[in-house]
Scaffold this active site. Structure first.
Site, PDB file in Angstrom:
ATOM      1  N   GLU A 121      10.323   1.000  10.318  1.00  0.00           N
ATOM      2  CA  GLU A 121      11.071   1.077  10.356  1.00  0.00           C
ATOM      3  C   GLU A 121      10.034   3.219  10.367  1.00  0.00           C
ATOM      4  O   GLU A 121      10.234   3.315   9.728  1.00  0.00           O
ATOM      5  CB  GLU A 121      11.806   1.685   8.426  1.00  0.00           C
ATOM      6  CG  GLU A 121      13.301   2.122   8.488  1.00  0.00           C
ATOM      7  CD  GLU A 121      13.574   3.374   8.208  1.00  0.00           C
ATOM      8  OE1 GLU A 121      13.556   4.578   8.893  1.00  0.00           O
ATOM      9  OE2 GLU A 121      13.349   3.941   6.749  1.00  0.00           O
ATOM     10  N   GLU A 131       9.984  14.302  16.723  1.00  0.00           N
ATOM     11  CA  GLU A 131      10.790  14.168  15.504  1.00  0.00           C
ATOM     12  C   GLU A 131       9.522  14.884  14.842  1.00  0.00           C
ATOM     13  O   GLU A 131       8.192  15.450  14.998  1.00  0.00           O
ATOM     14  CB  GLU A 131      10.315  13.464  14.670  1.00  0.00           C
ATOM     15  CG  GLU A 131      10.482  13.240  13.073  1.00  0.00           C
ATOM     16  CD  GLU A 131      10.591  11.464  13.038  1.00  0.00           C
ATOM     17  OE1 GLU A 131       9.419  11.169  13.028  1.00  0.00           O
ATOM     18  OE2 GLU A 131      11.289  11.045  12.188  1.00  0.00           O
ATOM     19  N   LYS A 147       0.787  -0.908   0.142  1.00  0.00           N
ATOM     20  CA  LYS A 147       0.155  -0.129   0.011  1.00  0.00           C
ATOM     21  C   LYS A 147       0.816   1.162   0.301  1.00  0.00           C
ATOM     22  O   LYS A 147       1.425   1.523   0.628  1.00  0.00           O
ATOM     23  CB  LYS A 147      -1.030   0.002   1.581  1.00  0.00           C
ATOM     24  CG  LYS A 147      -2.077   1.223   1.185  1.00  0.00           C
ATOM     25  CD  LYS A 147      -2.736   1.340   2.660  1.00  0.00           C
ATOM     26  CE  LYS A 147      -1.862   2.403   3.099  1.00  0.00           C
ATOM     27  NZ  LYS A 147      -1.377   3.815   2.542  1.00  0.00           N
ATOM     28  N   CYS A 156      13.154  10.063   7.228  1.00  0.00           N
ATOM     29  CA  CYS A 156      13.561   9.517   9.319  1.00  0.00           C
ATOM     30  C   CYS A 156      14.863  10.199   9.586  1.00  0.00           C
ATOM     31  O   CYS A 156      14.704  10.619  10.782  1.00  0.00           O
ATOM     32  CB  CYS A 156      12.957   8.069   8.459  1.00  0.00           C
ATOM     33  SG  CYS A 156      14.089   7.427   7.378  1.00  0.00           S
TER      34      CYS A 156
HETATM   35  P1  NAI Z   1       1.826   7.533   9.030  1.00  0.00           P
HETATM   36  O1  NAI Z   1       2.368   7.305   9.753  1.00  0.00           O
HETATM   37  O2  NAI Z   1       0.454   7.783   9.634  1.00  0.00           O
HETATM   38  O3  NAI Z   1       1.410   6.962   7.555  1.00  0.00           O
HETATM   39  C1  NAI Z   1       2.321   6.014   6.696  1.00  0.00           C
HETATM   40  C2  NAI Z   1       1.433   4.429   6.009  1.00  0.00           C
HETATM   41  O4  NAI Z   1       1.016   4.314   6.845  1.00  0.00           O
HETATM   42  C3  NAI Z   1       1.027   5.499   5.655  1.00  0.00           C
HETATM   43  O5  NAI Z   1       1.105   4.897   4.375  1.00  0.00           O
HETATM   44  C4  NAI Z   1      -0.582   5.442   5.698  1.00  0.00           C
HETATM   45  O6  NAI Z   1      -1.473   5.263   5.413  1.00  0.00           O
HETATM   46  C5  NAI Z   1      -0.193   4.368   6.500  1.00  0.00           C
HETATM   47  N1  NAI Z   1      -1.328   4.136   7.909  1.00  0.00           N
HETATM   48  C6  NAI Z   1      -1.420   5.251   8.705  1.00  0.00           C
HETATM   49  N2  NAI Z   1      -1.993   4.788   9.715  1.00  0.00           N
HETATM   50  C7  NAI Z   1      -2.276   2.952   9.672  1.00  0.00           C
HETATM   51  C8  NAI Z   1      -2.611   2.202  10.374  1.00  0.00           C
HETATM   52  N3  NAI Z   1      -3.933   2.578  11.541  1.00  0.00           N
HETATM   53  N4  NAI Z   1      -2.703   1.571   9.994  1.00  0.00           N
HETATM   54  C9  NAI Z   1      -1.915   0.588   8.856  1.00  0.00           C
HETATM   55  N5  NAI Z   1      -1.160   1.431   8.423  1.00  0.00           N
HETATM   56  C10 NAI Z   1      -1.428   3.181   8.770  1.00  0.00           C
HETATM   57  O7  NAI Z   1       2.279   8.444   9.049  1.00  0.00           O
HETATM   58  P2  NAI Z   1       2.106  10.170   8.359  1.00  0.00           P
HETATM   59  O8  NAI Z   1       0.709  10.844   9.344  1.00  0.00           O
HETATM   60  O9  NAI Z   1       2.065  10.506   7.280  1.00  0.00           O
HETATM   61  O10 NAI Z   1       3.661  11.015   9.123  1.00  0.00           O
HETATM   62  C11 NAI Z   1       3.041  11.962  10.572  1.00  0.00           C
HETATM   63  C12 NAI Z   1       4.295  11.904  11.023  1.00  0.00           C
HETATM   64  O11 NAI Z   1       4.972  10.245  10.871  1.00  0.00           O
HETATM   65  C13 NAI Z   1       5.364  12.560  10.187  1.00  0.00           C
HETATM   66  O12 NAI Z   1       5.324  13.846  11.074  1.00  0.00           O
HETATM   67  C14 NAI Z   1       6.879  12.015  10.667  1.00  0.00           C
HETATM   68  O13 NAI Z   1       7.449  12.182  11.860  1.00  0.00           O
HETATM   69  C15 NAI Z   1       7.004  10.013  10.385  1.00  0.00           C
HETATM   70  N6  NAI Z   1       7.028  10.215   9.087  1.00  0.00           N
HETATM   71  C16 NAI Z   1       7.941   9.591   9.716  1.00  0.00           C
HETATM   72  C17 NAI Z   1       8.869   8.495   8.279  1.00  0.00           C
HETATM   73  C18 NAI Z   1       9.709   7.812   8.075  1.00  0.00           C
HETATM   74  O14 NAI Z   1      10.161   7.731   6.616  1.00  0.00           O
HETATM   75  N7  NAI Z   1      10.084   7.219   9.286  1.00  0.00           N
HETATM   76  C19 NAI Z   1       7.786   8.468   6.688  1.00  0.00           C
HETATM   77  C20 NAI Z   1       7.094   8.803   6.449  1.00  0.00           C
HETATM   78  C21 NAI Z   1       5.879  10.191   8.142  1.00  0.00           C
END
Ligand code: NAI
Ligand code: MG
Length: 500
Positions: free
Chosen positions: A267, A398, A191, A301
């Site tokens: 990650e 973060e 996804k 990240c």
């Molecule tokens: P998120 O963790 O909500 O989204 C990342 C992925 O997880 C997306 O594909 C989203 O659709 C999916 N997701 C969201 N909720 C889920 C659930 N309950 N079950 C399964 N999948 C789910 O991150 P978001 O809201 O886009 O960004 C928020 C913060 O997360 C950012 O400000 C940053 O701090 C962090 N982040 C870290 C990343 C990294 O590379 N480690 C990448 C993106 C965000």
């Protein structure tokens, strides 16, 4: 059923008009979602809608999983490791062939500078080709126990892998997840992030062109709470790999525990320290520190968001760093000299501005930036805070934007203590001309990666992942194969000896 087409004509300033698939990619075909839903994706530079894509819900996840399961149990198991490798190499070649197009879609949907997006796509090709090379080198062992038995291990695929990726490197995360999973013989339901569905769908078209049999790689556009949650709690997915926020990482682990105990790799976030000693080459250090935090608009990240400078060079460093950061060109991702584009969404923009306000309220000093850049698009000025203390929100959480904090330290012990003063442990860096200092500090930092006299230098051969709350498992390198294989032990009794 939605009457939204399965492909639309879009346009990028770099590559002109092109055909963009919009369907869910299941069994090598683009299809509509069962519920007929679609959602729009935004161009973060203009805040305008680019177009809509079909949305996967739980029902579509179920369909994709059953296709991936059937494929895993039947056709895919018959494909030789060597052939799996060829498919990945074909895909790498196609990424290179369509490098400009893929990069332009990435810039359009995510907002990253086109010049940087091209580097991402090149790294995708490198990663896919590297894992293509691994496919026929996944080996077990013969283990000697006693003269009456012959025992060996096999590294077998785990099965159907659910993969959930974020928006900050839409294609690179796609390649990091798909490469090792395919090399090891798994099938995939991946996804993409709801903010950036386009490049992953264009790449799905290349999957088919690369010759992959139907059902091996399935790509869904959809939201976390619906399609994402359906993956992490699915009873017929054997493994889930996730990159994203720590909050969601915890939910995924819980969902895995509460369903079929699928294997989990995560990650997650970081709050990485970037440490500069008095004896560092200041000019070099500044360019790496600048790149370390402002690359990809701070949406990394591993961003080096906590900068610790030794007191002997502190004042000089701050002045020079401010100048360097102010010279970063912020603006249109498609302009040739742009370094920093917009943040990905209104939500991320608001979150980051919220952190900037918190820093101001808690008494940190804004050295540069701290405001919106321009009038349209989610642009934020490169922002440097000084006069920060360890307990401030901006030093603990973060931010995921072009915002960093800079603080002074006296001794090597201080630097190590401060560097480790976080619940995270993804990356870190030390800048010094003294080899002993570099090695001592690298040994003492509790982080999955330590860069010395550089930053953000990822490579598909080098394992990447988190200590502490930054994650579980390693991506890239040989280490990633462990995420996608399980060991089977076969023990054979020789002759016809009876038990007892
Ligand atoms: P998120 O963790 O909500 O989204 C990342 C992925 O997880 C997306 O594909 C989203 O659709 C999916 N997701 C969201 N909720 C889920 C659930 N309950 N079950 C399964 N999948 C789910 O991150 P978001 O809201 O886009 O960004 C928020 C913060 O997360 C950012 O400000 C940053 O701090 C962090 N982040 C870290 C990343 C990294 O590379 N480690 C990448 C993106 C965000
Ligand atoms: Mg978008």
């Amino acid at each position: 059923m939605s009457n939204h087409p399965l492909s639309v004509t879009l346009e990028t300033p770099q590559t002109g008009k092109y055909e963009q698939p919009t369907g869910l990619f299941i069994n090598n075909e683009f299809v509509k979602g069962v519920d007929g839903k679609t959602f729009e994706t935004i161009n973060p530079s203009t805040e305008k809608v680019i177009g809509a894509v079909h949305e996967a819900t739980e029902k579509d996840v179920d369909i994709a999983v059953s296709v991936a399961r059937k494929t895993f149990e039947t056709t895919w198991r018959q494909v030789t490791p060597d052939q799996r490798g060829r498919y990945l190499v074909n895909l790498a070649d196609l990424f290179e062939k369509h490098l400009d197009q893929l990069a332009a879609i990435e810039s359009l949907d995510n907002g990253k500078a086109f010049s940087m997006a091209k580097v991402d796509v090149g790294m995708c090709a490198g990663c896919l080709r590297y894992y293509g090379g691994w496919a026929d080198k996944i080996e077990g062992k013969v283990i000697d126990t006693n003269p009456d038995t012959f025992s060996y291990t096999k590294q077998e695929p785990i099965g159907v892998c659910g993969q959930i990726i974020p928006w900050n490197f839409p294609l690179l995360m796609w390649a990091w997840k798909i490469g090792p999973a395919i090399a090891c013989g798994n099938t995939i339901v991946l996804k993409t992030a709801e903010q950036t569905p386009l490049s992953g769908l264009f790449a799905a078209k290349l999957v088919k062109e690369a010759g992959f049999p139907p059902g091996v790689i399935n790509i869904l556009s959809g939201f976390g709470k619906t399609a994402g949650a359906a993956i992490s709690s699915h009873m017929d997915i054997d493994k889930v790999a996730f990159t994203g926020s720590t909050v969601v990482g915890r939910q995924i682990m819980k969902a895995a525990a509460g369903s079929n105990l699928k294997k989990v790799t995560l990650e997650l976030g970081g709050k990485s320290p970037n440490i500069i000693f008095n004896d560092a080459n200041i000019e070099n250090a500044i360019s790496w520190v600048n790149f370390g935090i402002f690359f990809n608009h701070g949406q990394c990240c591993c961003a080096g968001s906590r900068i610790y400078v030794q007191e002997g060079i502190y004042d000089k460093f701050v002045e020079a760093f401010k100048k360097r950061a102010q010279a970063n060109k912020v603006g249109d991702p498609f302009a040739a000299d742009t370094f920093q584009g917009p943040q990905v969404s209104q939500l991320q923009y608001d979150r980051i501005m919220g952190y900037i306000d918190a820093g101001k309220k808690e008494g940190a000093k804004v050295e540069i930036g701290g405001e919106r850049h321009g009038k349209e698009g989610y642009f934020i000025q490169p922002t440097i805070f000084s006069n920060v203390s360890e307990d401030m929100k901006i030093m603990q959480e973060e931010i995921f934007g072009p915002v960093c904090s800079i603080a002074k330290f006296k001794t090597e012990e201080d630097a190590i203590r401060l560097g480790n003063a976080t619940t995270y442990g993804l990356a870190s860096a030390v800048h010094t001309s003294n080899l002993n200092t570099a090695i001592r500090v690298s040994n003492a930092l509790r982080a999955g990666t330590v860069w010395v006299n550089q930053y953000n230098m990822l490579h598909h051969t080098l394992p990447f992942g988190g200590f502490k709350e930054s994650g579980i498992g390693r991506e890239l390198g040989e280490a990633a194969l462990a995420n996608y294989t399980q060991t089977k032990t076969v023990s054979i009794r020789l002759g016809d000896a009876l038990f007892g």
